[in-house]
Design an enzyme around this catalytic site. Structure first.
Site, mmCIF file in Angstrom:
data_model
loop_
_atom_site.group_PDB
_atom_site.id
_atom_site.type_symbol
_atom_site.label_atom_id
_atom_site.label_comp_id
_atom_site.label_asym_id
_atom_site.label_seq_id
_atom_site.Cartn_x
_atom_site.Cartn_y
_atom_site.Cartn_z
ATOM 1 N N SER A 1 44.180 2.980 -10.029
ATOM 2 C CA SER A 1 44.083 2.822 -8.578
ATOM 3 C C SER A 1 42.877 3.535 -7.981
ATOM 4 O O SER A 1 42.395 3.145 -6.920
ATOM 5 C CB SER A 1 45.371 3.305 -7.913
ATOM 6 O OG SER A 1 45.624 4.651 -8.226
ATOM 7 N N HIS B 1 47.706 -2.925 -8.936
ATOM 8 C CA HIS B 1 46.402 -3.476 -8.543
ATOM 9 C C HIS B 1 46.002 -4.688 -9.374
ATOM 10 O O HIS B 1 44.965 -5.296 -9.119
ATOM 11 C CB HIS B 1 45.321 -2.400 -8.639
ATOM 12 C CG HIS B 1 45.395 -1.411 -7.530
ATOM 13 N ND1 HIS B 1 44.907 -1.668 -6.259
ATOM 14 C CD2 HIS B 1 45.951 -0.187 -7.473
ATOM 15 C CE1 HIS B 1 45.136 -0.634 -5.489
ATOM 16 N NE2 HIS B 1 45.778 0.284 -6.196
ATOM 17 N N LYS C 1 50.219 -4.992 -2.402
ATOM 18 C CA LYS C 1 48.799 -5.182 -2.750
ATOM 19 C C LYS C 1 48.502 -6.695 -2.663
ATOM 20 O O LYS C 1 48.813 -7.285 -1.649
ATOM 21 C CB LYS C 1 48.510 -4.586 -4.130
ATOM 22 C CG LYS C 1 48.940 -3.106 -4.228
ATOM 23 C CD LYS C 1 47.883 -2.132 -3.701
ATOM 24 C CE LYS C 1 48.432 -0.757 -3.354
ATOM 25 N NZ LYS C 1 48.979 0.018 -4.457
HETATM 26 C C1 LIG Z 1 50.054 1.300 -4.302
HETATM 27 C C2 LIG Z 1 50.503 1.700 -5.637
HETATM 28 C C3 LIG Z 1 51.860 1.994 -5.880
HETATM 29 C C4 LIG Z 1 52.894 2.052 -4.795
HETATM 30 O O1 LIG Z 1 53.144 0.824 -4.221
HETATM 31 P P1 LIG Z 1 53.738 0.743 -2.735
HETATM 32 O O2 LIG Z 1 54.394 -0.603 -2.696
HETATM 33 O O3 LIG Z 1 52.580 0.881 -1.810
HETATM 34 O O4 LIG Z 1 54.738 1.846 -2.588
HETATM 35 C C5 LIG Z 1 52.223 2.317 -7.171
HETATM 36 N N1 LIG Z 1 51.334 2.368 -8.170
HETATM 37 C C6 LIG Z 1 50.023 2.093 -7.969
HETATM 38 C C7 LIG Z 1 49.070 2.147 -9.117
HETATM 39 C C8 LIG Z 1 49.577 1.756 -6.701
HETATM 40 O O5 LIG Z 1 48.273 1.520 -6.502
#
Ligand SMILES: *Cc1c(COP(=O)(O)O)cnc(C)c1O
Length: 242
Positions: A182, A210, A241
């Site tokens: 991320s 992602h 995402k």
């Molecule tokens: C954004 C993200 C999460 C969390 O997801 P949300 O739905 O925003 O809580 C978990 N792992 C990674 C790698 C992320 O980028």
């Protein structure tokens, strides 16, 4: 006399002094590639809405139809009185998209990692995670009560050395990694991780937050992109995402 909350003001001052204090910026309207920010039209490179689906007319219409039919909340926990056919439909659609045996939906990606990791391992077990993993993987690992060790970022060599040194002391072992990281956007060596998991009898949970919707011929994520579909592993993703 010391006030029990006075440290908060001190902390805030320190944050301001270091110029680490973060503020939110108000974006007008729906978002998309071009956004309105503080009266200016800007191209948005900071969004996770990779496919522009958040403002897609079909999605908006479906959300309106769903709230008219079901209301704005499920009115209970799923186990007691909150379960709707819509939940299961979503899970089956995700499992079909991901080519996986089944799927379970949580309220957010963060909660999916907390809930899943704590179900898979406990005090007698070992977690080996990439040092750059998302905080939800790291905090899920902590919450599980398992022994947690980190291996050097994307280093199969360090992962194997740690498996050699520690695996035999524990009952179950879970390997944790982001697929697309991320912070830097680089990709984990998934085939190598799965090969080590097989040799050392480990479960694997990959965070496809992602990658889902973006990576692979059909956009299903890095498991597809790395040619690992059909292998035994647990995939986590998020609807926040792409
Ligand atoms: C954004 C993200 C999460 C969390 O997801 P949300 O739905 O925003 O809580 C978990 N792992 C990674 C790698 C992320 O980028």
């Amino acid at each position: 006399m010391n006030h029990p909350y006075s440290w908060i003001e001190d902390s805030l001052k320190t944050l301001h002094r270091a110029d680490w204090y973060r503020r939110v910026k108000t974006i007008q309207g729906r978002g998309g590639a071009v956004i309105e920010l503080e009266g200016r039209s800007l191209i948005n490179f900071a969004s996770n809405d990779y496919l522009g689906l958040a403002a897609d007319e079909r999605m908006i219409a479906a959300a309106i139809a769903a709230t008219q039919r079901y209301g704005t909340g499920s009115t209970g926990s799923r186990l007691l009185s909150g379960h709707r056919d819509l939940h299961r439909d979503l899970e089956l659609a995700i499992a079909s998209f991901k080519n996986s045996e089944d799927a379970i939906v949580f309220s957010s990606g963060y909660l999916a990692n907390l809930g899943t990791i704590t179900c898979l391992v406990g005090q007698k077990d070992l977690i080996l995670g990439d040092q750059y993993n998302h905080s939800s993987l790291k905090n899920g690992a902590k919450l599980s009560g398992a022994t947690v060790k980190e291996y050097r970022h994307n280093s199969l060599e360090d992962l194997e050395n740690q498996l050699l040194a520690h695996r035999h002391h524990y009952r179950h072992c879970l390997l944790l990694t982001d697929t697309v990281f991320s912070m830097d956007g680089d990709i984990c060596p998934l085939a190598g991780i799965l090969a080590l998991a097989e040799i050392y009898n480990c479960m694997v949970l990959v965070d496809e937050a992602h990658a889902t919707g973006v990576m692979g011929e059909n956009g299903t994520g890095c498991v597809e992109y790395c040619g690992c579909q059909g292998r035994e592993l647990i995939q986590m993703g998020t609807l926040s995402k792409a």
